[in-house]
Design a protein around this motif. Structure first.
Motif: not given
Ligand SMILES: Cc1cc2nc3c(=O)[nH]c(=O)nc-3n(C[C@H](O)[C@H](O)[C@H](O)COP(=O)(O)OP(=O)(O)OC[C@H]3O[C@@H](n4cnc5c(N)ncnc54)[C@H](O)[C@@H]3O)c2cc1C
Ligand code: SF4
Ligand code: FES
Lengths: 636, 246
Positions: A41, A72, A162, A166, A226, A440
């Motif tokens: 992530g 993410s 996200g 990512l 996560g 984030l």
């Protein structure tokens, strides 16, 4: 005994001071050192890429079939950073204060300050990678405000922040894979931690395509796995999200902090039937123009458009006139639950409330609303088949974010030397309630900036260690334990699939350890989880063996959830106060607001594993507020 | 509603597969397609049979992990929609639905509906990045980018890497996927610097993975859940030719 290792000196100098004095590893020695990063992530990818760039040898794994699919990817809203581009008075201190207050004064000042301090650099890094943040017509970056703060510090990339962040981190990671510094193992799941002489030295993983067990050794191990909100079964998380990696580490000695603090997001799509496996988040931004209500009468079966104004209860506007529909997440979710539990819920399962845009459409016109939320309205229609321009949306609260996680010190090291936890997997920055767009940020800051500075401080003493021997008895012992556990699960051959137990556990947790908790309810839940665990080990049914087998994957995760769920209840039970997402019914004001107790509970709960069926052991890390003064969080 | 399924079952890469019939007498039209498969799998598990293996994770259309051929169409009957965002109300009572894996030489079948899409990762590895190491980035606003350029780059960057474009293409070409990344980076000043090598390396990798050539049927953009436009393929070709000329 818990030492958070917070550097000396004034708040604003701590991080600089730390970096100036931390030990370094010379570039010639870095390729002798191996770091294992579990998770791809934002936290895992960014760390693995950064360490690879520095010259360390990195092994990085994830359970998805590509690193780019870590959860993410699903974050919509945005990422906070203190740039003060809007000239609206934002400063690092203000961001720090907003985060501490948003967390209901249950987080560590030094960590939160550092989060705010490093935030600006993250935006620079992401832009250099090509992350296409929203821009003004001038060509400069655009910001919006998010989650009830008074400044605009949220950067965003349409509804896909996200995903774009990512992809930036994933691409940096793939560049290191090509350079040969990172070896990447998708479809590999960590099933145990290997500890040798008190230090984290490796992991046991399962190749999910072949079923083979593998040993990986490293001078340091990082868990960036996560959140575990999927423990509630219905949640906004992905199907594979799990608590297994951190739970295995916990059972090997890592303390688990504030496990019961879960953010339950107010604006998700309600469950429509028991076949449902996940709840979709609708962006919080909808609350800027949507008004939340339920009928005033309990058995009002009219369709929403036929219910006249006097028969509607806009309960957020009624209870929290200052913030109204924009009240913070914990407060909005709890208020919805209160109405639903009292029998005012709407929809076929009576498990939702209305989010109504009719006034906004009347006042601003449909095109304006379409411009702001068109994609969300389309998504709503795709999933529910209902046109929200014509009829109010139906929304309900759903488990979303784990504020709790492995306990870490200022260096993000757990209580096991050489084991680190980053991103949502640790407990560090959000206190009892996370502010929108801060996670984030936390995952990225942990991975790009903090861990690459703190891990070398540990590795500097490992240069002479030499390669980690994976034929060491500790590896053999861990591997045998993993193999046996898998075999036990496959051998039960009872009558019920893993999902059955997961759903039952989720329902117990929602009911007793969700938005509202009580002593009686939590004790009851502990008993129920105990007997559910017994049933699981008697009645689980997995067809097939220990090769590629998604039922086995699920069952392994549920087995861990059945232990973690119990710890969550203990955690909630011992905290005799209400703070942030943790609302204990016994501790509330006469008008139903949370009653925090700073005298007795200004600490982080860090739990030590005592063995199966034994009560876990509580350790306390006191929270010393040197700079801020805790106040009552009021949104009235 | 009643649904007949014909699902591709294949135990692993080396075994051969076949379509197997399943009858679902009681499907709720509000279910998603994957929830319908979950229900089937629950039944199979209770009968001690091996459940149908399929890929999925986020179930909200963004991770790109789900994907299968449904009645011959990548991601099913709706255009520009991932499999996880497809609901049973798109079908009729009594329908027979064929469910097969994405098929392409470069995407070998792992098990049932699961395929190996790691070729996509290797294409990105070949150059789908800017070489901006952590720490050296300049102040973000020191590189202004025109609003429409940023938006156009975003349109391309939105690719979720699902592979539907490959599965739907009669040549199994990965041109749309590769072109999306090339365009995303080629439009931005940060990405331009390495543009020439990038396009060459990525195209070379794409060819070596066994993807076919693009013959401009434009079938891919109909299925692409992110509505990535075939115009990006034209840009990729242009960038490629320019890189050779330079
Ligand atoms: C729907 C949704 C919307 C959100 N929106 C926002 C937002 O707008 N703004 C914001 O700031 N935050 C948002 N959040 C929160 C934020 O997205 C997460 O907190 C953050 O992305 C977590 O990043 P991470 O790197 O810690 O974990 P993740 O991205 O979840 O990555 C975990 C990684 O660990 C791997 N992994 C897990 N377990 C194992 C195991 N046992 N073995 C091997 N690998 C394993 C996974 O494969 C994955 O690669 C949102 C969250 C959700 C669910
Ligand atoms: S271009 Fe479209 S169809 Fe192809 S991988 Fe990307 S998102 Fe999927
Ligand atoms: S499951 Fe993630 S896109 Fe379908």
């Amino acid at each position: 005994m818990l030492n958070a290792k917070i550097p000396e000196g004034p708040l604003q100098d701590k991080w600089r001071h730390y970096r100036s004095t931390a030990k370094l590893v010379s570039s010639a020695n870095r390729n002798k050192l191996q770091v294992i990063v579990v998770g791809t992530g934002l936290a895992g990818s960014s760390l693995a890429a950064s360490l690879g760039e520095m010259g360390y040898r990195v092994t990085c794994l994830c359970f998805q079939d590509s690193a780019r699919r870590a959860h993410s990817v699903a974050a919509q809203g945005g990422v906070n950073a203190c740039k003060n581009y809007k000239n609206d008075g934002d400063t690092v201190f203000r961001m720090f204060y907003d985060t501490i207050k948003g967390g209901d004064f249950r987080s560590r000042e030094a960590n939160v300050y550092r989060l705010a301090e490093c935030s600006a650099n993250l935006i620079d890094q992401a832009v250099a990678q090509g992350v296409p943040f929203a821009r003004e017509y001038s060509g400069y970056l655009s910001n919006r405000s998010f989650g009830g703060v008074q400044v605009s510090r949220t950067f965003y990339a349409r509804g896909q922040t996200g995903q774009q962040l990512l992809l930036g981190a994933y691409q940096a990671l793939m560049r290191q894979v090509a350079a040969g510094s990172v070896s990447l193992l998708p479809r590999h799941e960590m099933l145990d931690l290997v500890v040798i002489d008190g230090k984290a030295r490796g992991i046991i993983v399962r190749n999910m395509d072949s079923g083979a067990l593998e040993r990986h050794g490293g001078h340091a191990v990082v868990l960036a796995t996560g959140g575990f909100g999927k423990i509630y079964y219905l949640s906004t998380l992905a199907m594979g999200c799990n608590g297994s990696a951190i739970w295995r580490a916990h059972k090997r000695g890592a303390f688990f902090a504030n496990p019961s603090w879960t953010q339950i997001h107010p604006t998700c799509l309600p469950q429509s039937g028991d076949y449902q496996s996940k709840l979709t988040l609708m962006s919080e931004s909808l609350r800027n123009d949507g008004r939340i209500w339920v009928p005033k009468g309990r058995e009002d079966h009219r369709s929403p458009n036929e219910i006249p104004e006097p028969d509607r209860d806009y309960y957020l506007e009624r209870r929290y006139p200052a913030f109204g529909n924009l009240s913070p997440r914990d407060i909005s979710s709890r208020a919805a639950k209160e109405r639903i539990d009292a029998g005012y819920g709407v929809g076929p399962l009576k498990n939702a409330v209305y989010l109504d845009f009719s006034r906004a459409i009347r006042e601003q016109g449909k095109p304006k609303i379409e411009e702001k939320y068109g994609n969300l309205f389309r998504m709503y229609q795709k999933i529910t088949g209902v046109d929200a321009y014509q009829q109010p949306m139906r929304i309900s609260p759903a488990a979303h974010f784990s504020m709790g996680g492995l306990w870490v010190d200022y260096e993000l090291m757990t209580t096991i030397p050489g084991l680190y936890a980053l991103g949502e997997a640790n407990f560090a920055d959000h206190g009892a309630n996370r502010l929108g767009a801060n996670s984030l940020l936390q995952a990225c800051v942990d991975g790009y900036f903090i861990a690459p500075a703190t891990i070398p401080n540990y590795l500097a003493n490992e240069i002479k260690t030499g390669p980690i021997p994976i034929d060491h008895p500790a590896f053999a012992e861990s591997e045998a334990a993993v193999r046996e556990r898998l075999q036990v699960l496959v051998n039960i051959q009872g009558k019920s699939p893993a999902d059955h137990f997961h759903k039952t556990l989720g329902a117990v947790l929602y009911d007793k350890c969700g938005l509202s908790r009580s002593q009686g309810g939590l004790k009851d839940a502990i008993g129920k989880i105990h007997s559910l665990r017994d049933q699981f080990y008697n009645d689980l049914l997995i067809p097939g063996g220990i090769d590629l087998n998604s039922e086995l994957e699920k069952a392994g995760r549920v087995a861990d959830y059945l232990e973690l769920g119990e710890l969550m209840c203990y955690d909630a039970l011992t905290r005799n106060e209400s703070c942030g997402a943790h609302f204990r019914e016994e501790y509330q004001t006469p008008d139903g607001e949370a009653l925090r107790n700073d005298r007795d509970f200004a600490f982080t709960s860090a739990w030590e594993w005592a063995g199966i069926d034994k009560e876990p052991i509580l350790h306390r890390e006191p929270l010393d507020f040197e700079v801020v003064t805790p106040t009552v969080r009021s949104y009235k | 509603m009643r649904i007949q399924l014909k699902i591709w079952r294949q135990q692993n890469r080396s075994k051969s597969g076949q379509l197997v019939n399943y009858d679902l007498p009681d499907v709720n039209p509000d279910m998603s397609f994957l929830e319908m498969l979950d229900t089937l799998n629950e039944r199979l598990v209770r009968q001690r049979e091996r459940p149908v293996e399929f890929d999925h994770d986020c179930r909200e259309g963004i991770c790109g992990q789900c994907g299968m051929m449904i009645n011959g169409r990548a991601h099913g009957p709706l255009s520009n929609t991932t499999t996880c965002q497809l609901h049973m109300r798109a079908f009729r009572d009594g329908d027979t639905i064929y469910v097969e894996p994405f098929r392409a030489t470069a995407f070998p079948v792992k098990c049932d509906l699961k395929v190996d899409r790691s070729a996509f990762d290797r294409i990105i590895q070949a150059g789908g990045y800017t070489s901006a190491s952590t720490g050296g980035a300049p102040e973000a606003n020191s590189i202004p980018i025109a609003h429409d350029v940023a938006e156009a780059a975003f349109d391309a960057a939105a690719c979720i890497g699902c592979g539907a474009c490959v599965a739907t293409c009669k040549n199994s070409s990965a041109a749309l996927f590769t072109a999306a990344k090339i365009t995303h980076l080629a439009l931005l000043p940060q990405g331009k610097i390495e543009g020439r090598q990038r396009v060459r390396r990525m195209v070379r990798q794409m060819d070596s993975e066994g993807f076919g050539h693009c013959s401009n049927t434009e079938a891919c953009q109909v299925e692409c859940p992110q509505q990535i436009s075939v115009l990006h393929i034209a840009r990729m070709n242009w960038e490629y030719n320019r890189s050779l000329a330079m």
